[in-house]
Design a protein around this motif. Structure first.
Motif, PDB file in Angstrom:
ATOM      1  N   GLN A   1      99.791  30.870 145.542  1.00 26.51           N
ATOM      2  CA  GLN A   1      98.559  30.193 145.929  1.00 26.51           C
ATOM      3  C   GLN A   1      98.425  28.858 145.206  1.00 26.51           C
ATOM      4  OE1 GLN A   1      98.768  33.152 144.373  1.00 26.51           O
ATOM      5  NE2 GLN A   1      98.478  34.624 146.011  1.00 26.51           N
ATOM      6  N   THR A   2      98.175  27.795 145.960  1.00 29.53           N
ATOM      7  CA  THR A   2      97.998  26.478 145.342  1.00 29.53           C
ATOM      8  C   THR A   2      96.534  26.198 144.978  1.00 29.53           C
ATOM      9  OG1 THR A   2      97.828  25.474 147.525  1.00 29.53           O
ATOM     10  CG2 THR A   2     100.011  25.492 146.493  1.00 29.53           C
ATOM     11  N   GLU A   3      95.610  26.913 145.615  1.00 26.10           N
ATOM     12  CA  GLU A   3      94.186  26.757 145.281  1.00 26.10           C
ATOM     13  C   GLU A   3      93.856  27.712 144.132  1.00 26.10           C
ATOM     14  OE1 GLU A   3      91.954  24.708 147.005  1.00 26.10           O
ATOM     15  OE2 GLU A   3      93.685  23.917 148.093  1.00 26.10           O
ATOM     16  N   PHE A   4      93.125  27.213 143.122  1.00 21.08           N
ATOM     17  CA  PHE A   4      92.821  28.055 141.962  1.00 21.08           C
ATOM     18  C   PHE A   4      92.109  29.342 142.352  1.00 21.08           C
ATOM     19  CE2 PHE A   4      89.650  29.461 138.847  1.00 21.08           C
ATOM     20  CZ  PHE A   4      90.508  29.953 137.890  1.00 21.08           C
ATOM     21  N   LEU A   5      91.087  29.239 143.203  1.00 19.82           N
ATOM     22  CA  LEU A   5      90.313  30.440 143.531  1.00 19.82           C
ATOM     23  C   LEU A   5      91.164  31.483 144.246  1.00 19.82           C
ATOM     24  CD1 LEU A   5      86.850  28.897 144.482  1.00 19.82           C
ATOM     25  CD2 LEU A   5      87.476  30.164 142.399  1.00 19.82           C
ATOM     26  N   ASP A   6      92.109  31.042 145.072  1.00 18.94           N
ATOM     27  CA  ASP A   6      93.020  31.999 145.722  1.00 18.94           C
ATOM     28  C   ASP A   6      93.957  32.636 144.697  1.00 18.94           C
ATOM     29  OD1 ASP A   6      91.887  31.375 148.173  1.00 18.94           O
ATOM     30  OD2 ASP A   6      93.406  29.852 148.639  1.00 18.94           O
ATOM     31  N   PHE A   7      94.445  31.806 143.757  1.00 15.66           N
ATOM     32  CA  PHE A   7      95.355  32.310 142.730  1.00 15.66           C
ATOM     33  C   PHE A   7      94.672  33.338 141.833  1.00 15.66           C
ATOM     34  CE2 PHE A   7      96.647  31.953 138.266  1.00 15.66           C
ATOM     35  CZ  PHE A   7      97.945  32.413 138.347  1.00 15.66           C
TER      36      PHE A   7
ATOM     37  N   TRP B   1      91.269  28.975 125.058  1.00 14.70           N
ATOM     38  CA  TRP B   1      90.992  27.707 125.731  1.00 14.70           C
ATOM     39  C   TRP B   1      91.029  28.007 127.215  1.00 14.70           C
ATOM     40  CZ3 TRP B   1      89.508  22.793 124.972  1.00 14.70           C
ATOM     41  CH2 TRP B   1      89.834  21.821 125.929  1.00 14.70           C
ATOM     42  N   LEU B   2      89.874  27.843 127.894  1.00  8.69           N
ATOM     43  CA  LEU B   2      89.768  28.209 129.309  1.00  8.69           C
ATOM     44  C   LEU B   2      89.226  27.022 130.093  1.00  8.69           C
ATOM     45  CD1 LEU B   2      88.184  31.729 128.826  1.00  8.69           C
ATOM     46  CD2 LEU B   2      90.570  31.208 129.266  1.00  8.69           C
ATOM     47  N   GLU B   3      90.112  26.203 130.598  1.00  2.88           N
ATOM     48  CA  GLU B   3      89.717  24.993 131.306  1.00  2.88           C
ATOM     49  C   GLU B   3      89.900  25.185 132.812  1.00  2.88           C
ATOM     50  OE1 GLU B   3      88.239  22.365 130.563  1.00  2.88           O
ATOM     51  OE2 GLU B   3      88.749  20.906 132.086  1.00  2.88           O
ATOM     52  N   VAL B   4      88.818  24.936 133.565  1.00  4.57           N
ATOM     53  CA  VAL B   4      88.879  24.965 135.031  1.00  4.57           C
ATOM     54  C   VAL B   4      88.084  23.771 135.533  1.00  4.57           C
ATOM     55  CG1 VAL B   4      88.431  26.242 137.147  1.00  4.57           C
ATOM     56  CG2 VAL B   4      88.899  27.493 135.038  1.00  4.57           C
TER      57      VAL B   4
ATOM     58  N   ASP C   1      81.441  32.392 138.872  1.00  5.49           N
ATOM     59  CA  ASP C   1      81.935  31.030 139.028  1.00  5.49           C
ATOM     60  C   ASP C   1      83.401  30.983 138.575  1.00  5.49           C
ATOM     61  OD1 ASP C   1      81.470  31.210 136.195  1.00  5.49           O
ATOM     62  OD2 ASP C   1      81.551  29.018 136.156  1.00  5.49           O
ATOM     63  N   PRO C   2      84.126  29.888 138.876  1.00 10.19           N
ATOM     64  CA  PRO C   2      85.560  29.822 138.534  1.00 10.19           C
ATOM     65  C   PRO C   2      85.867  30.056 137.057  1.00 10.19           C
ATOM     66  CG  PRO C   2      85.018  28.102 140.113  1.00 10.19           C
ATOM     67  CD  PRO C   2      83.715  28.736 139.699  1.00 10.19           C
ATOM     68  N   LEU C   3      85.046  29.502 136.151  1.00  9.62           N
ATOM     69  CA  LEU C   3      85.302  29.697 134.719  1.00  9.62           C
ATOM     70  C   LEU C   3      85.207  31.180 134.341  1.00  9.62           C
ATOM     71  CD1 LEU C   3      85.749  28.620 131.843  1.00  9.62           C
ATOM     72  CD2 LEU C   3      83.258  28.310 131.681  1.00  9.62           C
ATOM     73  N   CYS C   4      84.196  31.850 134.832  1.00 11.51           N
ATOM     74  CA  CYS C   4      84.040  33.271 134.510  1.00 11.51           C
ATOM     75  C   CYS C   4      85.178  34.094 135.114  1.00 11.51           C
ATOM     76  CB  CYS C   4      82.686  33.793 135.000  1.00 11.51           C
ATOM     77  SG  CYS C   4      81.310  33.244 133.975  1.00 11.51           S
ATOM     78  N   LYS C   5      85.641  33.716 136.311  1.00  5.71           N
ATOM     79  CA  LYS C   5      86.759  34.442 136.917  1.00  5.71           C
ATOM     80  C   LYS C   5      88.007  34.329 136.047  1.00  5.71           C
ATOM     81  CE  LYS C   5      85.102  34.342 141.655  1.00  5.71           C
ATOM     82  NZ  LYS C   5      85.216  33.845 143.019  1.00  5.71           N
ATOM     83  N   LEU C   6      88.291  33.111 135.553  1.00  4.25           N
ATOM     84  CA  LEU C   6      89.453  32.939 134.684  1.00  4.25           C
ATOM     85  C   LEU C   6      89.278  33.742 133.394  1.00  4.25           C
ATOM     86  CD1 LEU C   6      92.146  31.544 134.014  1.00  4.25           C
ATOM     87  CD2 LEU C   6      90.817  29.633 133.066  1.00  4.25           C
ATOM     88  N   SER C   7      88.097  33.667 132.801  1.00  4.54           N
ATOM     89  CA  SER C   7      87.880  34.372 131.527  1.00  4.54           C
ATOM     90  C   SER C   7      87.949  35.879 131.712  1.00  4.54           C
ATOM     91  CB  SER C   7      86.548  33.962 130.902  1.00  4.54           C
ATOM     92  OG  SER C   7      85.470  34.425 131.670  1.00  4.54           O
ATOM     93  N   LEU C   8      87.426  36.389 132.825  1.00  2.00           N
ATOM     94  CA  LEU C   8      87.451  37.842 133.029  1.00  2.00           C
ATOM     95  C   LEU C   8      88.881  38.342 133.239  1.00  2.00           C
ATOM     96  CD1 LEU C   8      85.427  40.307 133.391  1.00  2.00           C
ATOM     97  CD2 LEU C   8      86.164  40.192 135.766  1.00  2.00           C
ATOM     98  N   VAL C   9      89.671  37.623 134.039  1.00  2.00           N
ATOM     99  CA  VAL C   9      91.059  38.059 134.262  1.00  2.00           C
ATOM    100  C   VAL C   9      91.847  38.012 132.954  1.00  2.00           C
ATOM    101  CG1 VAL C   9      93.241  37.446 135.373  1.00  2.00           C
ATOM    102  CG2 VAL C   9      91.134  37.497 136.723  1.00  2.00           C
ATOM    103  N   MET C  10      91.717  36.910 132.200  1.00  2.00           N
ATOM    104  CA  MET C  10      92.468  36.808 130.943  1.00  2.00           C
ATOM    105  C   MET C  10      91.957  37.821 129.914  1.00  2.00           C
ATOM    106  SD  MET C  10      93.285  32.774 130.440  1.00  2.00           S
ATOM    107  CE  MET C  10      94.753  33.097 129.477  1.00  2.00           C
ATOM    108  N   GLY C  11      90.646  37.942 129.796  1.00  2.00           N
ATOM    109  CA  GLY C  11      90.090  38.910 128.859  1.00  2.00           C
ATOM    110  C   GLY C  11      90.520  40.326 129.193  1.00  2.00           C
ATOM    111  N   SER C  12      90.566  40.660 130.482  1.00  6.37           N
ATOM    112  CA  SER C  12      90.989  42.005 130.900  1.00  6.37           C
ATOM    113  C   SER C  12      92.453  42.246 130.557  1.00  6.37           C
ATOM    114  CB  SER C  12      90.766  42.180 132.406  1.00  6.37           C
ATOM    115  OG  SER C  12      89.389  42.114 132.713  1.00  6.37           O
ATOM    116  N   LEU C  13      93.295  41.243 130.807  1.00  8.29           N
ATOM    117  CA  LEU C  13      94.709  41.416 130.476  1.00  8.29           C
ATOM    118  C   LEU C  13      94.888  41.666 128.977  1.00  8.29           C
ATOM    119  CD1 LEU C  13      96.270  38.625 132.712  1.00  8.29           C
ATOM    120  CD2 LEU C  13      96.715  41.083 132.881  1.00  8.29           C
TER     121      LEU C  13
END
Length: 200
Positions: free
Chosen positions: A28-34, A167-170, A53-65
């Motif tokens: 996926q080239t779009e962040f939200l799809d990825f 560091w969670l930049e979106v 929101d996108p920032l929370c999605k990134l943080s939740l996936v990384m935090g869960s991993l």
């Protein structure tokens, strides 16, 4: 025992690495799809993800991993220490656009709640029942010396037993995620040089 870096996770360029090993490569080239594909691959059991929101999605996936990897030994006194450059700019843009189009009536509570970056801390804390210190800082770039100093102060003052930092930049389709766990266990020495090497 001295606190050391025991785990780390990296998300960028459509790839996820956990402790140096590639565990996911999306097309996926779009962040939200990825990030949605990564969520389905590794988490998939937290429907609230779709409202975030996108920032929370990134943080939740990384935090869960990171935290799922700890399992039952996760201490609820694990502090969260996150940072980025753009705060929660994507949802801020959407919120402002709604107000520009429809006035204050256009403000949507579902968006407004995510117009503070520290909500990303709250989402991880809620999912993992963490009752600890948490802080979100804004810097121009990843700042390992500050993160180490702040983490050590929290540990030395007895505010937490471990620290999940990152560091969670979106910003649109530009994303750059790095998380690391500091625990009183054998690992990699907690130094600026080591964090920069893991981040690069």
């Amino acid at each position: 025992m001295e606190h050391q870096i025991t785990q780390y996770c990296r998300i960028r360029n459509q790839q996820i690495h956990l402790n140096g090993k590639e565990i996911f490569h999306g097309e996926q080239t779009e962040f939200l799809d990825f990030i949605k594909a990564a969520y389905k691959e590794f988490t998939g059991d937290y429907p609230k993800f779709y409202k975030m929101d996108p920032l929370c999605k990134l943080s939740l996936v990384m935090g869960s991993l990171m935290l799922d990897n700890i399992g039952e030994s996760l201490d609820s006194n694990t502090a969260l220490l996150l940072s980025n450059k753009s705060s929660c700019i994507d949802i801020d843009r959407e919120h402002q656009k709604n107000i520009d189009e429809d006035g204050i009536a256009g403000a949507r509570p579902g968006n407004f709640v995510y117009t503070l970056p520290n909500i990303a801390l709250g989402e991880i804390s809620i999912k993992y029942s963490l009752r600890s210190e948490n802080s979100f800082f804004i810097f121009d770039h990843f700042n390992p010396s500050f993160m180490i100093d702040y983490a050590r102060i929290m540990i030395d003052l007895g505010k937490c037993t471990s620290v999940l930092g990152g560091w969670l930049e979106v910003n649109g389709n530009s994303y750059d995620g790095f998380m690391f766990l500091i625990e009183p266990k054998e690992g990699l020495a907690l130094t600026e040089e080591n964090l920069l090497n893991l981040y690069d």
